[in-house]
Enzyme design. Structure first.
Site, short mmCIF file in Angstrom:
data_model
loop_
_atom_site.label_atom_id
_atom_site.label_comp_id
_atom_site.label_asym_id
_atom_site.label_seq_id
_atom_site.Cartn_x
_atom_site.Cartn_y
_atom_site.Cartn_z
N ARG A 141 0.86 -1.19 0.00
CA ARG A 141 0.00 0.00 0.00
C ARG A 141 0.89 1.23 0.00
O ARG A 141 1.81 1.33 0.81
CB ARG A 141 -0.91 0.01 1.22
CG ARG A 141 -2.09 0.97 1.09
CD ARG A 141 -2.86 1.11 2.38
NE ARG A 141 -2.25 2.11 3.26
CZ ARG A 141 -2.84 2.57 4.37
NH1 ARG A 141 -4.02 2.11 4.74
NH2 ARG A 141 -2.24 3.47 5.11
N TYR A 172 -3.34 11.77 7.37
CA TYR A 172 -3.60 10.47 8.00
C TYR A 172 -3.13 9.36 7.07
O TYR A 172 -3.43 9.37 5.87
CB TYR A 172 -5.08 10.33 8.28
CG TYR A 172 -5.47 9.04 8.96
CD1 TYR A 172 -5.41 8.91 10.34
CD2 TYR A 172 -5.89 7.94 8.23
CE1 TYR A 172 -5.75 7.73 10.97
CE2 TYR A 172 -6.24 6.75 8.83
CZ TYR A 172 -6.17 6.65 10.20
OH TYR A 172 -6.52 5.48 10.83
N ASP A 198 -5.10 3.89 -0.22
CA ASP A 198 -6.23 4.13 0.68
C ASP A 198 -6.56 5.63 0.67
O ASP A 198 -5.71 6.46 1.00
CB ASP A 198 -5.86 3.67 2.09
CG ASP A 198 -7.03 3.66 3.05
OD1 ASP A 198 -8.11 4.19 2.69
OD2 ASP A 198 -6.89 3.12 4.17
N HIS A 245 -9.10 6.87 2.51
CA HIS A 245 -9.61 7.17 3.85
C HIS A 245 -10.90 8.00 3.81
O HIS A 245 -11.07 8.94 4.58
CB HIS A 245 -8.55 7.87 4.70
CG HIS A 245 -7.39 6.99 5.05
ND1 HIS A 245 -6.12 7.20 4.57
CD2 HIS A 245 -7.32 5.88 5.81
CE1 HIS A 245 -5.31 6.26 5.03
NE2 HIS A 245 -6.01 5.44 5.77
N GLU A 267 -8.95 2.00 -2.13
CA GLU A 267 -9.68 1.66 -0.91
C GLU A 267 -10.41 2.86 -0.31
O GLU A 267 -9.86 3.98 -0.29
CB GLU A 267 -8.70 1.09 0.12
CG GLU A 267 -9.31 0.75 1.45
CD GLU A 267 -8.27 0.37 2.48
OE1 GLU A 267 -8.61 0.34 3.68
OE2 GLU A 267 -7.12 0.10 2.11
N GLU A 310 -13.53 -1.41 6.16
CA GLU A 310 -12.84 -1.53 7.44
C GLU A 310 -13.63 -0.93 8.59
O GLU A 310 -13.41 -1.30 9.75
CB GLU A 310 -11.44 -0.92 7.38
CG GLU A 310 -11.37 0.58 7.32
CD GLU A 310 -9.93 1.09 7.33
OE1 GLU A 310 -9.59 1.86 8.24
OE2 GLU A 310 -9.16 0.71 6.44
N ARG A 348 -13.39 -5.30 3.03
CA ARG A 348 -12.27 -5.00 3.92
C ARG A 348 -12.60 -5.13 5.40
O ARG A 348 -11.88 -4.63 6.26
CB ARG A 348 -11.82 -3.56 3.64
CG ARG A 348 -11.10 -3.39 2.32
CD ARG A 348 -9.63 -3.64 2.47
NE ARG A 348 -9.02 -2.66 3.35
CZ ARG A 348 -8.30 -2.94 4.43
NH1 ARG A 348 -8.11 -4.19 4.80
NH2 ARG A 348 -7.77 -1.97 5.15
N GLU A 372 -4.22 -7.51 4.94
CA GLU A 372 -3.41 -6.37 5.37
C GLU A 372 -2.49 -6.80 6.50
O GLU A 372 -2.88 -7.56 7.39
CB GLU A 372 -4.32 -5.24 5.84
CG GLU A 372 -3.57 -4.00 6.28
CD GLU A 372 -4.49 -2.86 6.71
OE1 GLU A 372 -4.02 -1.71 6.76
OE2 GLU A 372 -5.69 -3.13 6.98
N TRP A 402 -14.46 11.60 6.98
CA TRP A 402 -13.40 10.81 7.62
C TRP A 402 -13.55 9.36 7.18
O TRP A 402 -14.61 8.81 7.18
CB TRP A 402 -13.53 10.93 9.13
CG TRP A 402 -12.72 9.94 9.89
CD1 TRP A 402 -13.17 9.21 10.94
CD2 TRP A 402 -11.38 9.57 9.71
NE1 TRP A 402 -12.15 8.42 11.42
CE2 TRP A 402 -11.04 8.63 10.66
CE3 TRP A 402 -10.39 9.94 8.80
CZ2 TRP A 402 -9.79 8.03 10.76
CZ3 TRP A 402 -9.15 9.37 8.88
CH2 TRP A 402 -8.85 8.42 9.86
#
Length: 403
Positions: free
Chosen positions: A147, A159, A211, A213, A237, A263, A284, A340, A403
């Site tokens: 990643r 982040y 990612d 996020h 992602e 996630e 995920r 992951e 977020w």
């Protein structure tokens, strides 16, 4: 066999972990991970006040019945706190059942579907050049999938990117949520340059992932997916918040870049439309936040019907208990994609001894009865809980952002 005792262990050997231990009258015990990053004590209270008292005296081998008792009997269903608590119970019960049977967990699930489990590592850097060096380090360590996250010019803190070279990034890095400044335009203009550099240096064989996020709108995510198509990512992602599952329809219409999400999911129902409409390619979710092995089996089976593969969440804010159970699940599940892997620090591995091992970009499952992870309670007691919070984003004008 009956459950004689159940109790919660909270420890922070570097970061906070919540572990449930269930002990039977025959001396067989199992442990499950109940860690919910930034909300750990909420799960502790749920377990101690509402779950543990209901377990004493029950038959630990009735996993299915106990799962439904905790899920349906509570009236208030789903949610990350409830599902993390149920997951800890479920994980511990599967551990007990496999130990009682004298076999590793993957055998109880149905045996091996593969000999090893491909993982992806995390490469981050404050700029593209620093990120490329981290990718190179991972390649040298044997990773086949990485990643890739890099800092963006004009954005001070992002982040998913380590603050200093050579360090891992730590998601929960402050007592109360830190506030980061975010610019979608700067990010979108920069990311394609990152992946152009990755492909130029490492060629086409390395699996690369990214990612977002949850920071984009569907049309912004569609643009990003289309612009990185020449670099054929393994997946993109969490490109948008997934509360509105319909948003993925628009993304899918505009790009062939594979999409992954889940996630922050805690139920099959969070992903149902995404899977049935084939708007995603990888799910995920994690065993800890999605009700444990029992519920995840259903989610994986549903996903398999629609060509969706697993790509389980595996950060350092889930304990080795979750990771060990996930490796058994990954070894068994037919529609596996990737796992992951963010390595835990030395202290965490000492508190949670385990028999899984990393080798040449893959995990090799252990052969110990159960899920192969234990907890050293005396060592765990040396590291008390410390509150830590995940950050939030604000746009440059001060607006609180996704977020």
């Amino acid at each position: 066999m009956r459950i004689e005792q159940a109790y919660v262990i909270v420890t922070a050997p570097g970061r906070n972990f919540v572990t449930l231990k269930i002990v039977t009258d025959e001396g067989v015990y199992g442990i499950g991970d109940a860690t919910l990053n930034g909300r750990e004590q909420a799960v502790v209270a749920y377990l101690e006040e509402h779950v543990v008292p209901t377990l004493i005296g029950r038959d630990p081998q009735r996993i299915e019945d106990i799962w439904h008792y905790l899920y349906r009997g509570a009236y208030w269903r789903r949610g990350p706190v409830t599902m993390s608590a149920i997951a800890a119970v479920d994980m511990a019960l599967w551990d007990i059942k496999a130990k009682a049977a004298g076999m590793p967990l993957y055998q109880l699930l149905g045996g091996k579907s593969r000999e090893r489990v491909m993982v992806y590592g995390h490469a981050t850097g404050r700029d593209i050049d620093a990120c490329l060096e981290e990718v190179a380090r991972h390649v040298d360590e044997g990773y086949r999938a990485v990643r890739v996250q890099a800092g963006v010019p004009g954005i001070a803190s992002i982040y998913g990117v380590a603050k200093r070279a050579g360090e891992r990034y730590e998601p929960a890095d402050s007592d109360v949520p830190a506030e980061h400044v975010w610019s979608t335009a700067k990010y979108l203009n920069h990311v394609p340059k990152l992946f152009a550099a990755v492909r130029e240096r490492f060629g086409d064989d390395l699996h690369v992932l990214h990612d977002v996020h949850h920071r984009l709108t569907p049309i912004e995510a569609a643009r990003l997916g289309k612009e990185v198509e020449p670099y054929h990512l393994f997946w993109l992602e969490d490109c948008v918040p997934a509360e509105n599952q319909e948003g993925f329809r628009l993304i899918r219409q505009h790009t062939t870049t594979p999409l992954a999400v889940g996630e922050v999911f805690n139920s099959l129902y969070d992903a149902k439309e995404l899977i049935e409409n084939q708007w995603i390619d990888y799910i995920r979710a994690s065993l800890t936040h999605t009700g444990g092995i029992t519920h995840m089996r259903r989610l994986a089976d549903l996903a398999g019907l629609y060509h969706v593969r697993t790509g389980f969440h595996g950060p350092t804010d889930l304990s080795p208990v979750c990771l060990g159970a996930a490796i058994h699940f990954d070894t068994w599940v037919p529609n596996f994609g990737v796992q992951e892997y963010m390595p835990h620090d030395r202290l965490t591995d000492e508190v949670f001894p385990h028999d899984y091992r990393f080798e040449d970009g893959h995990f090799l499952v252990g052969e110990s009865p159960g899920h192969g992870v234990d907890i050293d309670e005396s060592l765990a007691a040396r590291y008390p809980y410390q509150r830590a919070s995940l950050p939030v984003n604000r746009l440059e004008d001060g607006t609180l952002w996704h977020w």
